[in-house]
Design a protein around this motif. Structure first.
Motif, PDB file in Angstrom:
ATOM      1  N   UNK A   1      16.060  21.921  37.360  1.00  0.00           N
ATOM      2  CA  UNK A   1      16.175  23.341  37.663  1.00  0.00           C
ATOM      3  C   UNK A   1      15.915  24.111  36.388  1.00  0.00           C
ATOM      4  N   UNK A   2      15.236  25.212  36.505  1.00  0.00           N
ATOM      5  CA  UNK A   2      14.975  25.980  35.295  1.00  0.00           C
ATOM      6  C   UNK A   2      15.220  27.461  35.569  1.00  0.00           C
TER       7      UNK A   2
ATOM      8  N   UNK B   1      21.811  41.450  29.871  1.00  0.00           N
ATOM      9  CA  UNK B   1      21.303  40.438  30.804  1.00  0.00           C
ATOM     10  C   UNK B   1      21.880  39.038  30.616  1.00  0.00           C
ATOM     11  N   UNK B   2      22.648  38.873  29.572  1.00  0.00           N
ATOM     12  CA  UNK B   2      23.140  37.528  29.254  1.00  0.00           C
ATOM     13  C   UNK B   2      24.137  37.012  30.310  1.00  0.00           C
TER      14      UNK B   2
ATOM     15  N   UNK C   1      25.655  33.484  34.890  1.00  0.00           N
ATOM     16  CA  UNK C   1      25.936  33.320  36.323  1.00  0.00           C
ATOM     17  C   UNK C   1      25.000  32.276  36.930  1.00  0.00           C
ATOM     18  N   UNK C   2      23.733  32.439  36.596  1.00  0.00           N
ATOM     19  CA  UNK C   2      22.724  31.527  37.158  1.00  0.00           C
ATOM     20  C   UNK C   2      22.929  30.098  36.670  1.00  0.00           C
TER      21      UNK C   2
ATOM     22  N   UNK D   1      23.777  26.785  38.911  1.00  0.00           N
ATOM     23  CA  UNK D   1      22.932  25.585  38.870  1.00  0.00           C
ATOM     24  C   UNK D   1      23.750  24.343  38.500  1.00  0.00           C
ATOM     25  N   UNK D   2      24.714  24.521  37.631  1.00  0.00           N
ATOM     26  CA  UNK D   2      25.521  23.376  37.190  1.00  0.00           C
ATOM     27  C   UNK D   2      26.480  22.944  38.290  1.00  0.00           C
ATOM     28  N   UNK D   3      26.975  23.932  39.043  1.00  0.00           N
ATOM     29  CA  UNK D   3      27.844  23.625  40.179  1.00  0.00           C
ATOM     30  C   UNK D   3      29.199  23.116  39.748  1.00  0.00           C
ATOM     31  N   UNK D   4      29.794  22.250  40.562  1.00  0.00           N
ATOM     32  CA  UNK D   4      31.186  21.833  40.327  1.00  0.00           C
ATOM     33  C   UNK D   4      31.400  21.074  39.018  1.00  0.00           C
ATOM     34  N   UNK D   5      30.330  20.609  38.405  1.00  0.00           N
ATOM     35  CA  UNK D   5      30.459  19.913  37.118  1.00  0.00           C
ATOM     36  C   UNK D   5      31.118  20.775  36.051  1.00  0.00           C
ATOM     37  N   UNK D   6      30.906  22.095  36.165  1.00  0.00           N
ATOM     38  CA  UNK D   6      31.464  22.989  35.150  1.00  0.00           C
ATOM     39  C   UNK D   6      32.980  23.035  35.314  1.00  0.00           C
TER      40      UNK D   6
END
Ligand SMILES: Nc1nc2c(ncn2[C@@H]2O[C@H](COP(=O)(O)OP(=O)(O)OP(=O)(O)O)[C@@H](O)[C@H]2O)c(=O)[nH]1
Ligand SMILES: [Mg+2]
Length: 349
Positions: free
Chosen positions: A274-275, A315-316, A321-322, A326-331
């Motif tokens: 994902x980018x 914008x940071x 948020x994005x 993308x990382x999902x529950x791993x965070x």
């Protein structure tokens, strides 16, 4: 100073101790039998992933690891003491590779506490007591103990970051990581300011994840141009890449493509990750230009583009948020009173 992310070491397990040749001799007992005990087992070589280590620097000073051998057996059927296992502590994310052309992966330590018995110690030799048979009641035979096992191996540490920053030199990657974490990455208005990866921990919306800043990529990096692509290994395990493009570049679409080409040449699945694409340094542009360049970049990348300024912070949050999504529950979740930022110091030396 050298960046140390790999090291070559020699490991050897302990050999087994020899079995004993011994006969029981006691007063009033006419014929003593064989009573030589077995030798002890040699120590294993074990790798263990531990928390709190971020480099392989220790292996620069200690390159040889030898587990002790097993002790010999002795009379009265006493088995020799085993050699202690030698536990080599490595940072989480360390891989053990064979010292061959292909650098075959032999072990991969990805979790704290993970252990791999890498070389087994030799078993102890049999004592003469164990050779006794009905026809040979006084054997002098014994085992000398099984040999040790040894190898030269490479240790390679891959940083375990959730998100990786990519872009041309000067795209503003280090400025960005400094803005969102308390990493203190070096920033400079020249190319290749960053010469070694740096990790920072982002705390955002009570979640936490690790971002890696790596040296900039240029055309031909896969063939070694610039600092080359050897640091890309550090972002192979990221869930998501943040691709920064400097809005001041002559051709933002081209800037984008150059980096994508290098990711493709490197392989390792980097192109399939994902980018999130961000047009950086928009503090230097007016609205109209921002819109035009964003559109250009959107067309080139085929994905939405977030206009940001890593320096001013515009914008940071949107980018974070994005990344979180993308990382999902791993965070990992962090409690509200634990807000604040930490840097995992990647100390080079
Ligand atoms: N105006 C403006 N300048 C920026 C911004 N972000 C970075 N810069 C400047 O751009 C230059 C390069 O910034 P770095 O953060 O070192 O860029 P980098 O991508 O880490 O560069 P390398 O480590 O060489 O790959 C520095 O002079 C920064 O001050 C921004 O958002 N706005
Ligand atoms: Mg940098």
């Amino acid at each position: 100073m050298h960046f140390l992310d790999q090291a070559k070491i020699f490991v050897r397990s302990g050999s087994g101790g020899p079995g004993a040749v011994s006969f029981r001799r006691e007063k009033f007992i006419e014929y003593g039998g064989p009573d030589g005990g077995n030798g002890g087992k040699g120590g294993d070589i074990i790798f263990e992933a531990v928390a709190g280590l971020n480099t392989l620097i220790d292996f620069r000073y200690t390159q040889h690891f030898r587990a002790p051998r097993g002790h010999g057996g002795s009379g009265s059927n006493r088995t020799g003491a085993g050699g202690d296992d030698l536990v080599i502590k490595v940072p989480v994310g360390t891989q053990v590779l064979a010292d061959d052309e292909e650098r075959t992966l032999l072990a991969d330590l990805t979790k704290v506490g993970e252990r791999v018995v890498f070389l087994r110690g030799g078993d102890g030799g049999r004592g003469n007591a164990s050779y006794k048979t009905s026809t040979n009641r006084a054997p002098r035979q014994h085992g000398t103990g099984w040999p040790s096992d040894e190898a030269w191996v490479w240790l390679r540490l891959k940083l375990l970051a959730d998100a990786g920053l990519v872009g041309l030199p000067n795209a503003g990657k280090s400025t960005f990581i400094n803005q969102v974490t308390n990493a203190q990455a070096k920033v400079g208005e020249y190319a290749f300011t960053t010469t070694r990866p740096q990790l920072g921990v982002v705390r955002h919306k009570q979640r936490e994840f690790v971002v890696a800043d790596i040296p900039g990529l240029i055309a031909g990096a896969a063939e070694g141009a610039g600092i080359g692509d050897r640091f890309l290994g550090h972002i192979e395990r990221c869930q998501v890449l943040l691709h920064l493009v400097d809005a001041n570049d002559a051709d933002v679409a081209e800037s984008y493509r150059v980096v994508r080409d290098e990711l493709e040449n490197y392989g390792g699945g980097l192109l399939d990750k994902k980018v999130i694409v961000a047009l950086n340094k928009i503090d230097t542009l007016d609205e109209e230009l921002i819109a035009a360049l964003s559109a250009e970049l959107e067309e080139a990348s085929g994905s939405p583009v977030i206009p940001i300024s890593g320096a001013s912070g515009v914008g940071v949050d949107w980018v974070l948020d994005q990344l979180l999504e993308a990382i999902g529950p791993e965070a990992a979740k962090v409690s509200a009173d634990d807000e604040g930022e930490d840097a995992i110091e990647w100390s080079p030396l």
